[in-house]
Design an enzyme around this catalytic site. Structure first.
Site: not given
Ligand code: ATP
Ligand code: MG
Length: 728
Positions: A35-36, A220-221, A251, A608
């Site tokens: 995504k990022t 983002d996020e 998330q 992660r």
């Protein structure tokens, strides 16, 4: 221009997202699906292919570290300086707007940021002044109340249910707090966002300017935006802006701070014709790690539902270590890291993640002992240390003597015979005359409202501060910092403390001068018209901690699960996997989806890891000064058992992993903690086998069996009633 590099290393779905024609987009996808990466490529695509001006783009993310990375990656992709790009966190961008439009935002030019600790201190004082009992009206709760209201965009005048006495009191405290802040030119973190929103609401010309300029908004996020952030974005986008929103409902981990995952649904509703794109391939983790994370998150209800797969290798199983206690856990983790380093690997490939900041201390101790470099993100932040905050408070007074929080912090530090009594007279005067403490202090001296001795002391303080203000005006930041530390006699003051503490404090003050010396006014702050001093002070409060971590030296990374969001590491340790710690006790007791949020946090932590994931829990843990027994986290149970491998290197035989779920437990102990004659990890003496350590208990009453690891005789199970053990 050849733009093929913008599409290289992207899969079809990612490409479709990057090259989308006009309109709004929602990229909803699981962890590690790129995504990022897509967001950064989209930004470059807009500039290089669609010929959007770099000034027309705003990219927002969650942490300063993520923003820094985004900035540099965009610069590399575009082969240009990222300077003109507005890339930052919500707080960073909002702060910048307020600096540029302080007048329109009804703020003084030299407004200061109040950090969380200052905010609490100020609230404590207000609560006492109001004659309220602070055991019933704790400052911390007032802080929660106020921040939550601000996150919802509410001022005291907007608060409803004032017929409810408690709400009325909190609202009154909020009002008083707001008066103080307005008088002193202080803004807390939540206020930064609220003001930026009000700037849009109250200044149509300013809003119009930015609407025309910032046509492309990349977020983002997104799942962790709160009400005020979303409202701010929505207004900025208006009818003409184009929104590119990236997120993962699994998330969302900031619900406790007002984040609303519902914003994802609102977004689809509020913006017409949103193209929704799903990314399903994970590029980060091994098959095993991914399957384990998927196994955990599958236990949450009402998910938006996503598939996530990888064509990478399965990799090694997930390690699970059950330690006797927290010391053993730290020892084990550090030993594993040592082994990793011995293979010639880098330390910064390793992260230790934990639920609460206090857990970092032991890891630090063991890493220090092992001579392994590490860096703690968050936690004991440099800019939050007492001596550093004291020195900064003096500097803040240089910038703005009406900064009440700063003045109160240092008026009697070092001690100069200005007692609480005197300070309360100043406060009273300030309140009655509706002026700052600085102005009140002068009035008190003039009108002889304080006894002569105190008056002389206050005068001395005023002379000191105004002397500094005059002298250091045009000095370099480093010299200003040094002068403030010397003239305030803070260094001498801390020099009198016990040796060990004194040394660290003095070192920190020195480090602060170094930091000021090395400070370079960031371009975006220069553009916003900030002086070096203003910029430095804002950074110290706004980016506390994270600036330290910005430079990627080769060292082990320690951080809370929350601050690991968006990052990735080849090796991840998740420590303290115990029910009550993680999931956190509060979340187990409270309703309202807190447990599900903890589970998402677990999912964030696990995803992660790129190659290796190691979970650990301690059977007993010393926390808040007391020892407690704990059960392995229920999240461990949610991982398919075939993906886990237990390690207990100290024992001759591996003990089977005892499930935390009562139904699945082999035989959960039925006695209570206080009935246990010994603690796990305790040293005991047996008349025949000699000294040993208690490893485990099983059964109850007269059938209680105890496992002991004897120094000479090895590990044995004994019936407690006959073993005649003596505590050592
Ligand atoms: P998170 O949800 O944790 O924020 P994300 O969806 O933002 O994750 P990224 O951080 O963008 O994922 O990507 C995860 C990793 O996968 C990164 O190392 C990235 O470089 C890599 N990656 C992403 N897409 C591809 C691709 N098409 N080919 C190769 N590697 C990729
Ligand atoms: Mg990401």
């Amino acid at each position: 221009m050849d733009v093929s590099h913008l599409l290289q290393d992207l899969n079809d779905a990612q490409r479709a997202a990057v090259t989308l024609e006009g309109g709004h987009a929602l990229i909803l996808a699981g962890a590690g699906s790129g995504k990022t990466r897509v967001l950064i490529h989209r930004l470059a695509w807009l500039i290089q292919v669609n010929h959007v001006s770099p000034l027309g783009i705003l990219a927002v993310t969650f942490t300063n570290k993520a923003a820094g990375e985004m900035r540099s990656r965009a610069g590399t992709l575009l082969q240009m300086s990222p300077r003109p790009l507005w890339i930052g966190t919500f707080h960073g961008i909002a702060h910048r707007l307020l600096r540029m439009h302080w007048k329109e935002a009804r703020l003084p030019e030299s407004f200061q940021i109040l950090d969380s600790e200052d905010q609490q201190r100020l609230l404590r004082r207000i609560i006492r002044e109001e004659g309220l009992d602070d055991t019933h009206w704790p400052a911390k709760q007032a802080q929660w109340f106020i921040n939550a209201r601000k996150d919802e965009g509410e001022r005291p005048r907007h608060i409803e249910h004032l017929d409810h006495p408690a709400t009325a009191t909190w609202a009154h405290i909020y009002q008083r707090y707001e008066d103080y802040c307005n008088r002193g030119g202080l803004v807390d973190f939540a206020e930064i966002l609220l003001r930026a929103h009000e700037l849009w609401l109250e200044q149509p010309a300013v809003l119009d300017h930015y609407r025309r300029r910032l046509q492309y908004l990349l977020i983002d996020e997104f799942q962790d935006t709160n009400a005020i952030q979303y409202a701010w974005l929505r207004m900025l986008a208006g009818d003409t802006g184009s929104m590119f929103v990236v997120g993962d409902d699994d998330q969302s981990i900031y619900g406790w701070r007002g984040a609303r995952v519902e914003n994802v649904q609102s977004f689809v509703r509020d913006f017409p014709a949103v193209a929704t794109i799903r990314l399903e391939q994970n590029y980060r983790s091994t098959g095993t790690i991914l399957a384990a994370a998927n196994g955990v998150i599958a236990n949450n209800q009402g998910r938006m539902g996503k598939k996530l797969w990888t064509d990478g290798p399965d990799g090694t199983p997930i390690n699970l270590y059950s330690a006797f206690n927290e010391q053993d856990e730290a020892r084990f983790v550090v030993e594993q890291i040592r082994q990793w380093l011995d293979q010639g690997r880098r330390a910064d490939e390793v992260a230790i993640l934990y639920r609460t900041t206090a857990q970092s201390r032991l890891f630090e101790e063991y890493l220090l002992r092992a001579g392994i470099a590490y860096r703690v993100y968050g936690g004991q932040r440099f800019f939050e240390r007492v001596e550093v905050k004291d020195a900064l408070a003096y500097l803040r007074l240089v910038l703005n003597p009406n900064d009440d929080a700063a003045l109160e912090r240092v008026i009697n530090k070092p001690a100069r015979a200005i007692g609480d009594k005197t300070v309360s007279i100043l406060r009273l005067q300030a309140r009655e005359a509706n002026v700052s403490l600085w102005q009140a202090a002068q009035a008190c001296i003039r009108q002889k409202l304080i006894p002569p001795r105190a008056s002389a002391a206050v005068q001395e303080f005023i002379d000191l501060a105004s002397g500094m203000q005059e002298r250091v005006q045009n000095w370099t930041l480093g010299n200003q910092m040094q002068a403030v530390i010397d003239e305030s006699k803070l260094a001498t003051h801390y020099g009198k403390e016990p040796r060990e503490r004194m040394e660290t404090r003095i070192e920190n003050l020195r480090e602060l001068v170094n930091a000021a010396d090395a400070f370079i006014l960031p371009n975006e702050d220069a553009d916003a018209g900030l002086t070096e001093l203003q910029s430095f002070l804002s950074h110290a409060s706004l980016e506390a901690g994270e600036t330290q971590g910005e430079s990627w030296d080769d060292c082990v990374q320690l951080m809370t699960l929350h601050s690991a969001k968006g990052l990735e590491f080849p090796v991840v340790f998740m420590a303290g996997m115990e029910d009550g710690l993680f999931p956190h006790q509060r979340s187990v007791e409270e309703s309202g989806g807190r447990l599900e949020e903890e589970r998402r946090l677990c999912y964030v932590g696990m995803t992660r890891a790129r190659k290796q994931l190691c979970l650990s829990y301690a059977e007993t843990r010393r926390m808040h000064g007391a020892e407690s027994m704990s059960r392995p986290s229920r999240f461990i149970d949610e991982i398919p058992a075939d993906l886990l491998q237990e390690i207990r290197p100290r024992l001759a035989a591996n003990r089977p992993y005892v499930s935390a779920r009562p139904a699945a437990a082999a035989k959960p102990p039925t006695f209570k903690n206080q009935e246990w004659p010994f603690k796990l990890g305790q040293r005991v003496l047996h008349h025949k086998f000699g000294e040993g350590t208690v490893l485990a208990f099983e059964g109850s009453g007269e059938h209680t069996r105890v496992q002991i690891n004897f120094a000479k005789a090895g590990s044995k199970w004994l019936v407690l009633a006959y073993a005649k053990l003596e505590a050592r």
